[in-house]
Design an enzyme around this catalytic site. Structure first.
Site, PDB file in Angstrom:
ATOM      1  N   SER A 229      56.234  43.264  51.564  1.00  0.00           N
ATOM      2  CA  SER A 229      56.529  44.667  51.729  1.00  0.00           C
ATOM      3  C   SER A 229      57.959  45.197  51.383  1.00  0.00           C
ATOM      4  O   SER A 229      58.352  45.190  50.405  1.00  0.00           O
ATOM      5  CB  SER A 229      56.537  44.837  53.292  1.00  0.00           C
ATOM      6  OG  SER A 229      56.440  46.018  54.030  1.00  0.00           O
ATOM      7  N   ASP A 357      45.378  48.902  51.738  1.00  0.00           N
ATOM      8  CA  ASP A 357      46.766  48.659  52.688  1.00  0.00           C
ATOM      9  C   ASP A 357      46.936  50.046  52.969  1.00  0.00           C
ATOM     10  O   ASP A 357      47.288  51.152  52.284  1.00  0.00           O
ATOM     11  CB  ASP A 357      47.954  48.338  51.427  1.00  0.00           C
ATOM     12  CG  ASP A 357      49.032  47.763  52.188  1.00  0.00           C
ATOM     13  OD1 ASP A 357      49.569  48.435  53.204  1.00  0.00           O
ATOM     14  OD2 ASP A 357      49.519  46.798  51.926  1.00  0.00           O
ATOM     15  N   HIS A 386      47.638  45.547  55.614  1.00  0.00           N
ATOM     16  CA  HIS A 386      48.944  44.989  55.109  1.00  0.00           C
ATOM     17  C   HIS A 386      49.434  43.809  55.698  1.00  0.00           C
ATOM     18  O   HIS A 386      49.286  43.750  57.234  1.00  0.00           O
ATOM     19  CB  HIS A 386      49.840  46.230  55.768  1.00  0.00           C
ATOM     20  CG  HIS A 386      51.188  46.033  55.328  1.00  0.00           C
ATOM     21  ND1 HIS A 386      51.570  46.432  54.071  1.00  0.00           N
ATOM     22  CD2 HIS A 386      52.670  45.992  56.081  1.00  0.00           C
ATOM     23  CE1 HIS A 386      52.981  46.384  53.705  1.00  0.00           C
ATOM     24  NE2 HIS A 386      53.576  45.908  54.923  1.00  0.00           N
TER      25      HIS A 386
END
Length: 446
Positions: A229, A357, A386
């Protein structure tokens, strides 16, 4: 909270978070049986060879000649992925859990098992008098050879060494004989905050210092990095800035938002507001612990807005973009995206994304730049949410589907690098002395 590790080893079998047994009871027995094999069991360190076979090993060519059709794969060297056992099978998301991208994301965040690992913390002082925390596996200084490969892990926004996806990757790499360290950014996972400055998507200075510090301690080792991320965005930006001078030997990026303008657009739509509020709350909590450091700041700072932020954008507008010299929050997002860095990456880089995502939109992936750079590879799974990827042998409570692929890629790159340098080690490299940690570092038990 994970159970304390046993004295016999810093790595012990994974434990379940309190919600996991309850959720397990709601799943069909046949589905739960899919997760009977756990990657968290302790194994002897491997010889570091890639799963696809070592020198002298006679194996038939992989079939099919490309990774399974359920995956989107791109990059000049995508053919090498066909040798990875974990990519020859179709991507099979776990029933029920992966039926919705938000369900999968939340399930992974709250129900994935948390391996118990004894960690040793090292606090590293930065040039601006800030500090970051490095968490090493306790006892590895004695247990591993000095030239063991080193893997630096970069968690996502407000994340750290206590996150389940980080622990699972740490455990897998350590069981392969790799030395692993988690880079906890300022204020994350209890990392101290000593100045009126946190960290940002654009700032690579702390990572650069961590990489140099690790190489200083282990000059005979190849060093690699994995980021998730926001950590992935920072990592890819660092690789692009370093270009052909990059001292890392390879890297993996996962759930990278890449284009922060696109990510910000989607972050305020529908159910995504739940994630936005949750991350804003985490940022507020970190801020409040260190609020005294920010008192009396002048200029464009809007401390009340950051302290009471109801969205990540509010926090970035009030504090982050000012701390790092951006004119506005939109200017910050536009100039902090890692999508523009891909073309300058000069070391092997594997990017893994999920097509559904909710936080790192698929349309933000710089596919053409990845295809044009011979050092880059891309895998996009049809599902995953995610930081979810509840699929594979260890689903639903074990490691993410991505972990075996990450390890196979890193081992491949490591062996390829070792093969190319074998026999060419200079006298100076052979006689290099062990380098101790700088005096500014302090060690505590964690």
């Amino acid at each position: 909270m994970a159970a304390p590790p046993t004295p016999s080893s810093p790595l012990v079998a994974s434990t379940r978070r309190f919600v996991a047994p309850r959720l397990r009871s709601l799943l069909p027995a046949a589905a739960v049986s899919m997760s009977s094999t756990s990657s968290s069991s302790i194994s002897a360190p491997s010889n570091g060879r890639p799963v696809s076979g070592g020198a002298g090993e006679q194996r038939p060519p992989p079939s099919p000649l490309l990774p399974h059709a359920s995956l989107e794969v791109a990059g000049a060297r995508c053919g090498l992925l066909a040798g990875f056992d974990s990519l020859r099978r179709p991507y099979r998301a776990f029933p029920i859990v992966a039926s919705n991208r938000h369900v999968e994301t939340i399930f992974a965040a709250f129900a994935r098992s948390l391996p118990a690992v004894a960690l040793r913390r090292e606090c590293l002082r930065t040039p601006d008098d800030g500090a970051v925390a490095l968490d090493w596996v306790s006892g590895d200084d004695r247990a591993l050879p000095r030239d063991a490969p080193v893997l630096i892990l970069l968690p996502g926004l407000t994340g750290g060494s206590d996150d389940t996806y980080v622990r699972h990757m740490l455990l897998r790499a350590r069981n392969k004989g790799w030395r692993v360290v988690v880079f906890n950014s300022r204020g994350c996972a209890g990392s101290p905050v000593t100045t009126a400055k946190f960290y940002s998507a654009s700032f690579t200075g702390d990572l650069r210092q961590v990489v140099d510090h690790v190489l200083g301690r282990f000059p005979q080792s190849n060093v690699y990095a994995v980021g998730w991320s926001l950590g992935a965005n920072i990592l890819v930006r660092y690789l692009g800035e370093e270009t052909d001078k990059c001292v890392l030997s390879g890297a993996v990026s996962l759930c990278n938002p890449f284009d922060l303008v696109i990510a910000d657009e989607d972050f305020h739509k529908g159910f995504n507001n739940v994630y936005d509020r949750a991350l804003a709350k985490a940022l507020r909590n970190i801020f409040k612990k260190h609020a005294l450091l920010f008192e009396g700041l002048e200029g464009e700072y809007n401390i009340p807005k950051a302290a009471n932020a109801r969205s990540v954008r509010d926090f970035d507008e009030g504090l982050t973009r000012v701390s790092f010299g951006f004119k506005s929050v939109d200017d910050y997002y536009s100039n902090s995206s890692s999508s523009d860095s891909i073309k300058n990456v000069s070391i092997p880089l594997l990017c893994i994304q999920a097509d559904n995502d909710p936080i790192a939109p698929s349309r933000g992936i710089p596919r053409e730049d990845i295809k044009a750079n011979p050092n880059c590879l891309l895998i996009v799974t049809p599902q995953g949410g995610h930081l979810g990827w509840v699929a594979g042998e260890d689903a639903p409570f074990g490691c993410p589907w991505t972990d075996p692929i990450i390890m196979e890629f890193l081992e491949y790159v490591h062996n390829e690098k070792n093969s190319s340098t074998k026999g060419s080690i200079s006298y100076e490299q052979q006689s290099v002395t062990q380098t101790s940690a700088p005096d500014v570092s302090v060690h505590v038990q964690r």
